[in-house]
Design a protein around this motif. Structure first.
Motif, short mmCIF file in Angstrom:
data_model
loop_
_atom_site.label_atom_id
_atom_site.label_comp_id
_atom_site.label_asym_id
_atom_site.label_seq_id
_atom_site.Cartn_x
_atom_site.Cartn_y
_atom_site.Cartn_z
N PRO A 36 0.71 -7.00 6.51
CA PRO A 36 0.26 -7.20 5.13
C PRO A 36 0.00 -8.66 4.78
CG PRO A 36 2.58 -6.51 5.22
CD PRO A 36 2.01 -6.32 6.60
N GLU A 37 0.63 -9.57 5.51
CA GLU A 37 0.40 -10.99 5.24
C GLU A 37 -1.00 -11.44 5.64
OE1 GLU A 37 2.43 -12.83 3.45
OE2 GLU A 37 3.63 -11.00 3.29
N ARG A 38 -1.72 -10.60 6.38
CA ARG A 38 -3.09 -10.95 6.77
C ARG A 38 -4.10 -10.69 5.63
NH1 ARG A 38 -5.80 -12.24 11.40
NH2 ARG A 38 -7.96 -11.51 11.60
N GLN B 224 -3.85 -0.50 1.81
CA GLN B 224 -2.95 0.64 1.65
C GLN B 224 -1.62 0.29 0.99
OE1 GLN B 224 -5.11 2.48 1.97
NE2 GLN B 224 -6.25 2.31 3.86
N SER B 225 -0.94 -0.75 1.46
CA SER B 225 0.35 -1.12 0.88
C SER B 225 0.71 -2.54 1.31
CB SER B 225 1.45 -0.15 1.35
OG SER B 225 2.73 -0.57 0.89
N ALA B 226 1.56 -3.17 0.52
CA ALA B 226 2.11 -4.47 0.92
C ALA B 226 3.50 -4.34 1.53
CB ALA B 226 2.17 -5.41 -0.29
N LEU C 295 -5.89 1.13 -1.70
CA LEU C 295 -4.46 1.41 -1.68
C LEU C 295 -4.20 2.91 -1.60
CD1 LEU C 295 -3.35 -0.96 -4.59
CD2 LEU C 295 -2.93 -1.33 -2.16
N ILE C 296 -3.05 3.26 -1.06
CA ILE C 296 -2.54 4.64 -1.07
C ILE C 296 -1.16 4.60 -1.70
CG2 ILE C 296 -1.69 6.54 0.37
CD1 ILE C 296 -3.87 5.87 2.39
N LEU D 119 0.85 -3.58 -5.98
CA LEU D 119 -0.11 -3.89 -7.04
C LEU D 119 -0.10 -5.38 -7.37
CD1 LEU D 119 0.60 -0.82 -9.32
CD2 LEU D 119 -1.57 -1.28 -8.14
N GLU D 120 1.07 -5.98 -7.41
CA GLU D 120 1.15 -7.42 -7.65
C GLU D 120 0.42 -8.20 -6.56
OE1 GLU D 120 5.34 -7.95 -7.84
OE2 GLU D 120 5.47 -7.49 -10.01
N HIS D 121 0.59 -7.75 -5.32
CA HIS D 121 -0.07 -8.40 -4.18
C HIS D 121 -1.58 -8.30 -4.33
CE1 HIS D 121 0.27 -10.10 -0.14
NE2 HIS D 121 -0.69 -9.28 0.25
#
Length: 405
Positions: A170-172, A154-156, A191-192, A207-209
């Motif tokens: 998000p680090e997982r 969904q998001s970073a 992603l959302i 997106l970079e993530h």
């Protein structure tokens, strides 16, 4: 799986289909969708048919696989008169399928295998939240025959995840992607974009993530505020902002640019793949009008122009399937006109496009205007296909309205 079921005809208790459903079946692929309706928490934006532990009213997650197997047994009889077709795709969605033990998902997949067989190159996917799996779980899925996992990232940005009420760190995400790779599974990241409070820089970082993880497939969906959700109530009370359509359009264009530069090609308005072989064949079967049986509470099915949907609550679903009755709440038989409109609606969203001869005559008269407006590709139209431009993807619904007017 949207929370509101359509209003249509009653479904027969035995689930039997009209003879017309068998017509042309040997030319259509067959897939199976299994809806696992359990979530740890209910996300404020979600309108899917899902239940937390305190909403189950006397049914248990531990019994779900047995209930699904009972519906698969019913499906065996219903489809017995159709040409034998192995399942070319199997998709476990939800909810969060990986809230169940991997052994339960394996049992359900094995029941599909015993009932219809699996094609030699079958695509077998489960959705998963990053915080519901570990390396051993993913290895068990691969050993059972799964080929693909779709992680709800969904998001970073932690503040975006908090607004969406997503529970994972998000680090997982890099960890679960690496574990899936090590297990031999293809990986999709979902992603959302357009969440209240999400900036274009937040979206660029997400997106970079994603690109850094090198998944095989990426889905990116604009946040839609569904009536009746917690998010809709928060917006109505002015606790959070309404998603900004123009910002969402900018975010989509950024996704197309960054994913394209990283080697991902769009194949459906909201989906990109690192090569044709990594496209979601199960979702393509929906968009191209193939056949599928949907197992589970609230699941939708389609066979030969007959569409039906199951009762929503897991308790009502269990009562029906354990009694040997169809869990269908209603169904409809699509007429030729409806099937034609739906074909335009769905296939026009694909990069492969829609055959112009599938468009009603009145709609064909708008093609020159759509080319002039920059919404469909002129060169593709000369080849007999409707293919959306980038601007057309942003206005896909409007294009469909003009093609089906």
């Amino acid at each position: 799986m949207p929370s509101a079921l359509p209003i249509a005809d009653p479904a027969p208790a035995d689930g039997l289909l009209p003879a017309t459903a068998a017509e042309g079946a040997d030319t259509r692929a067959f897939g199976v969708y299994l809806h696992v309706p359990f979530c740890r928490v209910r996300c404020g934006y979600c309108d899917f048919n899902t239940y937390t532990a305190d909403e189950l009213r006397g049914v248990s997650r531990t019994d779900f696989a047995s209930h699904a197997l009972a519906e698969i047994d019913l499906a065996r009889g219903v489809l017995a008169d159709l040409p034998a077709r192995p399942a070319s795709t199997v998709f476990f969605g939800g909810g969060t399928p990986t809230m169940l033990p991997a052994s339960d998902l394996a049992r359900m997949l094995d029941a599909v295998r015993r009932t219809w067989g699996l094609a030699a190159d079958a695509e077998v996917t489960t959705e998963a939240n990053p915080d519901t799996v570990d390396a051993a779980y993913l290895r068990e899925l691969r050993a059972a025959g799964f080929t693909r996992v779709s992680f709800g990232m969904q998001s970073a940005a932690p503040h975006v995840l908090a607004t969406l009420e997503r529970t994972h760190d998000p680090e997982r995400v890099p960890l679960v992607v690496a574990w899936a790779r090590d297990a031999g599974l293809d990986v999709s990241l979902d992603l959302i974009y357009g969440t209240p409070g999400e900036s274009i820089d937040d979206w660029r970082a997400s997106l970079e993530h994603v690109i850094a993880q090198r998944p095989d497939h990426v889905s990116a969906y604009a946040l839609i505020v569904e009536p009746g959700t917690k998010l809709a109530r928060q917006i109505r009370r002015h606790e959070v902002e309404t998603p900004d359509d123009e910002l969402q359009a900018d975010m989509y264009e950024l996704a197309e640019r960054m994913l394209g530069d990283a080697g991902y090609g769009w194949y459906e308005v909201s989906n990109w793949a690192a090569g044709v072989e990594h496209r979601s064949r199960h979702n393509l079967s929906y968009w191209t009008g193939q056949d599928w049986w949907g197992v589970g509470p609230g699941a939708h099915s389609h066979v030969g122009g007959v569409r039906w949907w199951n009762v929503k609550h897991p308790a009502a679903y269990a009562d029906r399937v354990l009694a040997g009755a169809s869990p269908a709440a209603g169904r409809e038989t699509l007429d030729d006109a409806t099937r034609g409109v739906e074909r335009v609606l769905l296939e026009s969203r694909l990069a492969d496009g829609l055959a112009i001869d599938a468009i009603p005559a009145a709609g064909r008269a708008t093609i020159a205007e759509l080319i002039a407006d920059g919404l469909i590709e002129g060169a593709a139209a000369l080849r007999g296909r409707i293919v959306l431009t980038l601007a057309g993807r942003l206005l896909a619904d409007a294009v469909v309205r003009r093609l089906t007017a």
